[in-house]
Design a protein around this motif. Sequence first.
Motif, PDB file in Angstrom:
ATOM      1  N   GLN A 187      -6.067   4.905  -0.560  1.00 12.40           N
ATOM      2  CA  GLN A 187      -5.358   3.916  -0.912  1.00 12.40           C
ATOM      3  C   GLN A 187      -6.655   2.737  -1.493  1.00 12.40           C
ATOM      4  O   GLN A 187      -7.275   2.782  -2.603  1.00 12.40           O
ATOM      5  CB  GLN A 187      -4.364   3.779  -1.118  1.00 12.40           C
ATOM      6  CG  GLN A 187      -2.504   5.000  -1.885  1.00 12.40           C
ATOM      7  CD  GLN A 187      -3.474   4.062  -3.800  1.00 12.40           C
ATOM      8  OE1 GLN A 187      -4.189   5.586  -4.232  1.00 12.40           O
ATOM      9  NE2 GLN A 187      -2.812   3.432  -4.416  1.00 12.40           N
ATOM     10  N   TYR A 188      -6.557   2.507  -0.145  1.00 13.43           N
ATOM     11  CA  TYR A 188      -7.783   1.069  -0.422  1.00 13.43           C
ATOM     12  C   TYR A 188      -8.691   1.400  -0.927  1.00 13.43           C
ATOM     13  O   TYR A 188      -9.964   0.945  -0.948  1.00 13.43           O
ATOM     14  CB  TYR A 188      -7.955   0.719   1.222  1.00 13.43           C
ATOM     15  CG  TYR A 188      -9.137  -0.468   1.418  1.00 13.43           C
ATOM     16  CD1 TYR A 188      -9.279  -1.249   1.021  1.00 13.43           C
ATOM     17  CD2 TYR A 188      -9.782   0.452   2.319  1.00 13.43           C
ATOM     18  CE1 TYR A 188     -10.704  -1.970   1.796  1.00 13.43           C
ATOM     19  CE2 TYR A 188     -11.287  -0.578   2.565  1.00 13.43           C
ATOM     20  CZ  TYR A 188     -11.351  -1.466   1.710  1.00 13.43           C
ATOM     21  OH  TYR A 188     -12.702  -2.203   1.947  1.00 13.43           O
ATOM     22  N   LEU A 189      -9.492   2.933  -0.235  1.00 16.20           N
ATOM     23  CA  LEU A 189     -10.596   3.491  -1.146  1.00 16.20           C
ATOM     24  C   LEU A 189     -11.098   3.569  -1.973  1.00 16.20           C
ATOM     25  O   LEU A 189     -11.433   3.368  -2.853  1.00 16.20           O
ATOM     26  CB  LEU A 189     -11.615   4.887   0.100  1.00 16.20           C
ATOM     27  CG  LEU A 189     -11.374   4.803   1.465  1.00 16.20           C
ATOM     28  CD1 LEU A 189     -11.532   6.443   1.632  1.00 16.20           C
ATOM     29  CD2 LEU A 189     -12.698   4.282   1.367  1.00 16.20           C
ATOM     30  N   ASP A 190      -9.237   4.489  -2.969  1.00 15.13           N
ATOM     31  CA  ASP A 190      -9.886   4.263  -4.438  1.00 15.13           C
ATOM     32  C   ASP A 190      -9.400   3.391  -5.243  1.00 15.13           C
ATOM     33  O   ASP A 190     -10.061   3.102  -6.079  1.00 15.13           O
ATOM     34  CB  ASP A 190      -8.482   4.880  -4.463  1.00 15.13           C
ATOM     35  CG  ASP A 190      -8.202   5.620  -5.691  1.00 15.13           C
ATOM     36  OD1 ASP A 190      -8.980   6.751  -6.018  1.00 15.13           O
ATOM     37  OD2 ASP A 190      -7.069   4.572  -6.237  1.00 15.13           O
ATOM     38  N   GLN A 191      -8.829   1.826  -4.079  1.00 14.75           N
ATOM     39  CA  GLN A 191      -8.845   1.026  -4.861  1.00 14.75           C
ATOM     40  C   GLN A 191     -10.547   0.042  -4.874  1.00 14.75           C
ATOM     41  O   GLN A 191     -11.034  -0.127  -6.326  1.00 14.75           O
ATOM     42  CB  GLN A 191      -8.073  -0.190  -3.999  1.00 14.75           C
ATOM     43  CG  GLN A 191      -8.457  -1.850  -4.790  1.00 14.75           C
ATOM     44  CD  GLN A 191      -7.150  -2.450  -3.900  1.00 14.75           C
ATOM     45  OE1 GLN A 191      -7.662  -2.567  -2.584  1.00 14.75           O
ATOM     46  NE2 GLN A 191      -6.333  -2.439  -4.304  1.00 14.75           N
ATOM     47  N   GLN A 192     -11.770   1.025  -3.510  1.00 16.07           N
ATOM     48  CA  GLN A 192     -12.812  -0.301  -3.730  1.00 16.07           C
ATOM     49  C   GLN A 192     -13.498   0.662  -5.643  1.00 16.07           C
ATOM     50  O   GLN A 192     -14.097   0.189  -5.839  1.00 16.07           O
ATOM     51  CB  GLN A 192     -13.846   0.214  -2.617  1.00 16.07           C
ATOM     52  CG  GLN A 192     -13.044  -0.156  -1.881  1.00 16.07           C
ATOM     53  CD  GLN A 192     -12.183  -1.739  -1.482  1.00 16.07           C
ATOM     54  OE1 GLN A 192     -13.428  -2.372  -1.993  1.00 16.07           O
ATOM     55  NE2 GLN A 192     -11.270  -2.096  -1.998  1.00 16.07           N
ATOM     56  N   VAL A 193     -13.232   2.585  -5.278  1.00 17.75           N
ATOM     57  CA  VAL A 193     -13.791   3.392  -6.386  1.00 17.75           C
ATOM     58  C   VAL A 193     -13.237   2.141  -8.100  1.00 17.75           C
ATOM     59  O   VAL A 193     -13.759   1.506  -8.771  1.00 17.75           O
ATOM     60  CB  VAL A 193     -13.414   4.094  -6.505  1.00 17.75           C
ATOM     61  CG1 VAL A 193     -14.458   4.842  -8.288  1.00 17.75           C
ATOM     62  CG2 VAL A 193     -14.218   5.167  -5.303  1.00 17.75           C
TER      63      VAL A 193
ATOM     64  N   ASP B 141      -2.694  14.215  -3.072  1.00 16.93           N
ATOM     65  CA  ASP B 141      -2.041  13.932  -3.623  1.00 16.93           C
ATOM     66  C   ASP B 141      -1.947  11.978  -3.818  1.00 16.93           C
ATOM     67  O   ASP B 141      -1.987  11.489  -5.195  1.00 16.93           O
ATOM     68  CB  ASP B 141      -0.655  13.851  -3.697  1.00 16.93           C
ATOM     69  CG  ASP B 141      -0.268  15.040  -3.731  1.00 16.93           C
ATOM     70  OD1 ASP B 141      -0.731  16.080  -4.475  1.00 16.93           O
ATOM     71  OD2 ASP B 141       0.383  15.839  -3.980  1.00 16.93           O
ATOM     72  N   THR B 142      -2.344  11.350  -2.939  1.00 18.06           N
ATOM     73  CA  THR B 142      -2.591  10.131  -2.676  1.00 18.06           C
ATOM     74  C   THR B 142      -3.574   9.532  -3.658  1.00 18.06           C
ATOM     75  O   THR B 142      -3.861   8.436  -4.206  1.00 18.06           O
ATOM     76  CB  THR B 142      -2.363   8.950  -1.469  1.00 18.06           C
ATOM     77  OG1 THR B 142      -0.758   9.764  -0.330  1.00 18.06           O
ATOM     78  CG2 THR B 142      -3.086   7.993  -1.356  1.00 18.06           C
ATOM     79  N   ALA B 143      -4.451   9.935  -3.325  1.00 16.31           N
ATOM     80  CA  ALA B 143      -6.223   9.852  -3.528  1.00 16.31           C
ATOM     81  C   ALA B 143      -7.090  10.935  -4.197  1.00 16.31           C
ATOM     82  O   ALA B 143      -8.166  11.203  -3.340  1.00 16.31           O
ATOM     83  CB  ALA B 143      -7.142   8.764  -2.939  1.00 16.31           C
ATOM     84  N   PRO B 144      -7.251  11.494  -5.008  1.00 20.44           N
ATOM     85  CA  PRO B 144      -7.107  12.625  -5.569  1.00 20.44           C
ATOM     86  C   PRO B 144      -8.928  12.683  -5.932  1.00 20.44           C
ATOM     87  O   PRO B 144      -9.263  13.621  -5.374  1.00 20.44           O
ATOM     88  CB  PRO B 144      -6.827  13.495  -6.815  1.00 20.44           C
ATOM     89  CG  PRO B 144      -6.029  12.298  -7.621  1.00 20.44           C
ATOM     90  CD  PRO B 144      -5.357  10.991  -5.656  1.00 20.44           C
ATOM     91  N   ALA B 145      -9.270  11.712  -6.496  1.00 21.73           N
ATOM     92  CA  ALA B 145     -10.743  11.593  -6.354  1.00 21.73           C
ATOM     93  C   ALA B 145     -11.445  11.456  -5.234  1.00 21.73           C
ATOM     94  O   ALA B 145     -12.373  11.484  -5.348  1.00 21.73           O
ATOM     95  CB  ALA B 145     -11.126  10.621  -7.602  1.00 21.73           C
TER      96      ALA B 145
ATOM     97  N   PHE C 190       0.999  -1.410  -0.094  1.00 23.89           N
ATOM     98  CA  PHE C 190       0.509   0.278  -0.098  1.00 23.89           C
ATOM     99  C   PHE C 190       0.796   1.154  -0.073  1.00 23.89           C
ATOM    100  O   PHE C 190       0.523   2.123  -0.910  1.00 23.89           O
ATOM    101  CB  PHE C 190      -0.885  -0.192   1.419  1.00 23.89           C
ATOM    102  CG  PHE C 190      -2.012  -0.309   1.117  1.00 23.89           C
ATOM    103  CD1 PHE C 190      -2.865   0.578  -0.109  1.00 23.89           C
ATOM    104  CD2 PHE C 190      -2.751  -1.524   2.209  1.00 23.89           C
ATOM    105  CE1 PHE C 190      -4.387  -0.182   0.120  1.00 23.89           C
ATOM    106  CE2 PHE C 190      -4.170  -2.089   1.485  1.00 23.89           C
ATOM    107  CZ  PHE C 190      -4.878  -1.397   0.001  1.00 23.89           C
ATOM    108  N   LEU C 191       1.651   1.237   0.892  1.00 24.09           N
ATOM    109  CA  LEU C 191       2.959   2.427   0.619  1.00 24.09           C
ATOM    110  C   LEU C 191       4.021   2.639  -0.449  1.00 24.09           C
ATOM    111  O   LEU C 191       3.678   4.219  -0.932  1.00 24.09           O
ATOM    112  CB  LEU C 191       4.005   2.464   1.790  1.00 24.09           C
ATOM    113  CG  LEU C 191       3.981   2.686   3.146  1.00 24.09           C
ATOM    114  CD1 LEU C 191       4.369   1.966   4.182  1.00 24.09           C
ATOM    115  CD2 LEU C 191       2.993   4.367   3.313  1.00 24.09           C
TER     116      LEU C 191
END
Length: 575
Positions: free
Chosen positions: A222-228, A259-263, A42-43
Amino acid sequence: MGHDHGHPHDHEHDHPLHHGSAEGTWRDERTDDPLSVSRRQFLTRAALVAGATAGAGVLGTGLAAAAPGGAPGRPGPRPQPVNPWSGGARFYAGDHHIHTQYSPDAQYTVETQVAKGREYGLSWVVITDHGSVAHQKFSIDQVTPNIEASRNAYRDMLVFQGLEWNIPGAEHATLFLPPGRNTVDILRAFELAYDGSVLAANGVIPGANAVQGEPYALQALQYLDQQVRSGRTDIALMFANHPSRQGIDSPHELRNWRDTAPAVAVGMEGAPGHQAAGIPTAAGGPGSARGYYDRSPNPNSFPGYAPTATENPYRTYGGFDWMTAKVGGVWDSLLAEGKPWWVTATSDSHQVWRDTRTPGTQDYASTGSRGAPVDTGSPITTYGDFWPGQYSSTLVAARSRNYVDVMRGLQSGQVVAVHGRLVDGLDVRVRATRGDGDARGVTLGGRTFVARGGDIRVDITIDRAAGPNSSGQVPQLAKVDLISGPVTGAAADRDTLAAPQTRVVQTFDTTRPPGRQVRLEYTFRNVQQSFYLRLRGSDGKQLDPAGNPRMDTIANEDPFADLWFYANPVFVDVV
């Protein structure tokens, strides 16, 4: 343009439970549990995303405009404007930070909070009880059917399920998703793996706010971005709450989140809740500070937030967080990099000033609920909150009143943060009028372009309040400030907290024009450098000598005597 403050609402759009087509498309069973993915992985992903998005243009996402290019002497592709102006935007008022009996320091039922939000003119609310071991273990299962029942009881309200996330290494944040088959599972897994209080309770980090937690916050996003990206949910959003209250949301953390999850990580509370807390005891109030911003630096605070006799980052200014209220401050420092970072206004409603109820008697730690509140029959003056919509509103322009569309409006920055119903709506059009550029223009949260040396015109139409606010007064807009600064690119120091070239370029006197609407215009001439612009407005009752909001005084503030709105920015690229 505008939105309804009274009921019934005129909601002629899609059914509110419409939430897109992502349901049931997930295929990777293992990623359902974020703990099954190594933290090192993840990092690494977070670092790659941060590096890639830092140079991805104003939006830093797939929505960014195409960069000009092509062979020498030949024009490149025309940039694609973001948030094109269409006129007549419909705003939906809401609140993304609300607590219930499923928080250890709150007391109301979900239905009570939804009903009150509806009473005060809201169209959408987010239930955001505090993350904790007890919440993750017990409360989610209890609040979910309550939210479903409220959706059925109030069909003209959007009731989102969310969480007030204890950000590892930092403060709190609203996290929420639209209704969907996987929503509860995602929230449950997220809280177990990434809530700061849960990590601290399990001995993973020494404390929820400890600096050792910062990498876990990036993993969480990153986990949340991955779910999307996987299709498990259409969208997920995070807003940092009361960001400078304790001074532990450092500038580099804001940048890293975005910057890690801009959406996903799209903004912060420009104005915190708990606005009644500053009412003096002599006026029957709690005698604290607006937003409970009565703190001072602690060991986890960022040292750059250094209070002085004339400027204190730990106080509100006109009810707004210092990061937002200071021209050329922390918010502007992100905008000067070209980073979209939006501001909102919420109630953070826990216990409402002069309500007659006290918390239930149930043991929260062992049940995840305080139980039904107890009515004492007497107004309680020590509470520091308002009901959802009673004082603070986040106005969102959306295509229609459904869950995903409202979240897309928030994500895209078509948002105005308002106190005390100072305005009912705001139409902004920014366009090129001379030289090659975007002649149609864009609106709030948007990005447009102009050829070097061209002109940019700003047209502003404001809907005045059409009726009284909850204090019984019809607020009067006295002035509007147009604020602007150059977009200078990524800061070398990610803890930069100032944008020294940002300034108020025009102040409009709005006290005299009659009628329901105020129309204003301004032209930036001979534009040579990319820039951004934003708007704020005031009733003009409490200004410092420079026309800025003054620092709020602890235990001596009537929130209805100092009203502001802040609109989100528009970026202009020179091509």
